[in-house]
Design an enzyme around this catalytic site. Sequence first.
Site, PDB file in Angstrom:
ATOM      1  N   SER A   1      30.074  44.731  45.889  1.00 36.22           N
ATOM      2  CA  SER A   1      30.329  43.301  45.996  1.00 36.22           C
ATOM      3  C   SER A   1      30.041  42.795  47.405  1.00 36.22           C
ATOM      4  O   SER A   1      30.311  43.489  48.393  1.00 36.22           O
ATOM      5  CB  SER A   1      31.790  43.008  45.648  1.00 36.22           C
ATOM      6  OG  SER A   1      32.155  41.684  45.991  1.00 36.22           O
TER       7      SER A   1
ATOM      8  N   TYR B   1      40.668  43.460  46.393  1.00 38.23           N
ATOM      9  CA  TYR B   1      39.440  43.649  45.623  1.00 38.23           C
ATOM     10  C   TYR B   1      38.300  44.081  46.541  1.00 38.23           C
ATOM     11  O   TYR B   1      37.610  45.071  46.286  1.00 38.23           O
ATOM     12  CB  TYR B   1      39.075  42.360  44.889  1.00 38.23           C
ATOM     13  CG  TYR B   1      37.672  42.357  44.339  1.00 38.23           C
ATOM     14  CD1 TYR B   1      37.362  43.083  43.192  1.00 38.23           C
ATOM     15  CD2 TYR B   1      36.653  41.653  44.978  1.00 38.23           C
ATOM     16  CE1 TYR B   1      36.060  43.105  42.692  1.00 38.23           C
ATOM     17  CE2 TYR B   1      35.360  41.669  44.486  1.00 38.23           C
ATOM     18  CZ  TYR B   1      35.071  42.390  43.341  1.00 38.23           C
ATOM     19  OH  TYR B   1      33.781  42.416  42.868  1.00 38.23           O
TER      20      TYR B   1
ATOM     21  N   LYS C   1      35.742  35.058  31.328  1.00 33.83           N
ATOM     22  CA  LYS C   1      36.263  35.368  32.649  1.00 33.83           C
ATOM     23  C   LYS C   1      37.318  34.380  33.147  1.00 33.83           C
ATOM     24  O   LYS C   1      38.004  34.631  34.138  1.00 33.83           O
ATOM     25  CB  LYS C   1      35.118  35.446  33.675  1.00 33.83           C
ATOM     26  CG  LYS C   1      34.228  36.668  33.485  1.00 33.83           C
ATOM     27  CD  LYS C   1      33.033  36.665  34.431  1.00 33.83           C
ATOM     28  CE  LYS C   1      33.433  36.792  35.882  1.00 33.83           C
ATOM     29  NZ  LYS C   1      34.010  38.107  36.212  1.00 33.83           N
TER      30      LYS C   1
ATOM     31  N   ARG D   1      39.371  31.813  35.069  1.00 33.64           N
ATOM     32  CA  ARG D   1      39.274  31.260  36.425  1.00 33.64           C
ATOM     33  C   ARG D   1      38.340  32.061  37.311  1.00 33.64           C
ATOM     34  O   ARG D   1      37.891  31.574  38.351  1.00 33.64           O
ATOM     35  CB  ARG D   1      40.660  31.175  37.075  1.00 33.64           C
ATOM     36  CG  ARG D   1      41.334  32.501  37.361  1.00 33.64           C
ATOM     37  CD  ARG D   1      42.689  32.267  38.022  1.00 33.64           C
ATOM     38  NE  ARG D   1      43.398  33.506  38.258  1.00 33.64           N
ATOM     39  CZ  ARG D   1      43.191  34.308  39.296  1.00 33.64           C
ATOM     40  NH1 ARG D   1      42.293  33.981  40.205  1.00 33.64           N
ATOM     41  NH2 ARG D   1      43.880  35.423  39.433  1.00 33.64           N
TER      42      ARG D   1
ATOM     43  N   HIS E   1      32.464  26.490  35.764  1.00 37.94           N
ATOM     44  CA  HIS E   1      33.578  25.557  35.903  1.00 37.94           C
ATOM     45  C   HIS E   1      33.089  24.126  36.102  1.00 37.94           C
ATOM     46  O   HIS E   1      33.649  23.191  35.512  1.00 37.94           O
ATOM     47  CB  HIS E   1      34.468  25.986  37.072  1.00 37.94           C
ATOM     48  CG  HIS E   1      35.298  27.194  36.776  1.00 37.94           C
ATOM     49  ND1 HIS E   1      36.275  27.209  35.790  1.00 37.94           N
ATOM     50  CD2 HIS E   1      35.298  28.437  37.319  1.00 37.94           C
ATOM     51  CE1 HIS E   1      36.838  28.411  35.743  1.00 37.94           C
ATOM     52  NE2 HIS E   1      36.260  29.170  36.649  1.00 37.94           N
TER      53      HIS E   1
ATOM     54  N   PHE F   1      36.143  21.885  46.734  1.00 38.82           N
ATOM     55  CA  PHE F   1      37.108  21.968  47.817  1.00 38.82           C
ATOM     56  C   PHE F   1      36.702  21.062  48.975  1.00 38.82           C
ATOM     57  O   PHE F   1      35.515  20.888  49.270  1.00 38.82           O
ATOM     58  CB  PHE F   1      37.236  23.402  48.332  1.00 38.82           C
ATOM     59  CG  PHE F   1      37.933  24.336  47.381  1.00 38.82           C
ATOM     60  CD1 PHE F   1      39.013  23.914  46.630  1.00 38.82           C
ATOM     61  CD2 PHE F   1      37.502  25.661  47.262  1.00 38.82           C
ATOM     62  CE1 PHE F   1      39.654  24.771  45.753  1.00 38.82           C
ATOM     63  CE2 PHE F   1      38.143  26.529  46.396  1.00 38.82           C
ATOM     64  CZ  PHE F   1      39.223  26.084  45.639  1.00 38.82           C
TER      65      PHE F   1
END
Length: 347
Positions: free
Chosen positions: A119, A142, A182, A184, A191, A205
């Site tokens: 990731s 994570y 998946k 959120r 989304h 945001f």
Amino acid sequence: MIVVTGGAGFIGSNLVSALNRRGVRDILVVDDVTDAAKARNLFDLQIGDYMDKAEFLDAIRSERPDPSLQRVSAVLHQGACTDTMATDGKYVLDNNYAYSRALYYFCAQRRAQYIYASSASVYGHGTRFAETPRNESALNAYAWSKLLFDQFVRRQPVARPPQFQCVGLRYFNVYGRRERHKGRMASVAWHFFNQYMAHGRVRLFEGSDGYADGEQQRDFVSVEDVVAVNLFLLDNPAVSGIYNVGSGCSCSFNRVAVAVINACRRHRRETEITLEQARRGGQIAYIPMPETLRGKYQSYTCADLRQLRAAGYGAPFLDVPQGVGGYVSALLQAPDRTGNVRGGGAS
């Protein structure tokens, strides 16, 4: 036989779809479908067998493993706890580190190809995104679990034939078909699409880390390109290492929102609009950054693709208007808005 862990999930099911289009059916899907919504990703696919992730882990650790596992030629390891806000560190490490390590030993023993999902979260607040330790700094459990396994792989003897292939792929912000389950943790493209279809506006945001409202930038990469990189490595077993998988370009959340809005407007035969028009018209609104994300949010990412290119991967990556536009079109065509149009899937 090819094993796809997380095979009912987002990237995993797209990989199974792509393998099917190659004529590959001898696929063992490993996953946890306690949430039956995830299983829907497999309904239009053909696999050889399914195994629960706990059962599979027991099998590969057994002194007398299932005879069918002796036929495994490659493992595409996509299974993981992907919740960047998870607070149960033991659960995250068990799923993302211990499981990945067990698979490493399993593949090494059998000289099976091992291609696993890492990731881009391992880069934390950094501004350099080349695959070197000095650029790495995890912001949450994570990210740390992913970085910990990358570090484990680096400590092992060089993995290449005649030993075995071991490749870690640091995915940046992936979006695309088959991600509905998946919730959120689905992509911002998903989304934004649902917000716009339901309310006629998209929420982003407010500014943070020196960026203006909605101007935080990420490297958004289509699942189609992620699948293509995995298949390239499957076809080139002499390539090992840790590689970034992103578009190589940074794009603002505002630009993703405009791409989603205009794809929907084109579908309705409406005139496309600019960011400024979307702001004035209320199609884009800004909300405060949640306290739970403050200090843990990557406001900028951009994949350095030099190592991937040096490994021989030369295909171009979709940009946001192309990739997000195509994704939204697929969502609009699918009756249940999954993007799983019959005969569709990543290529």
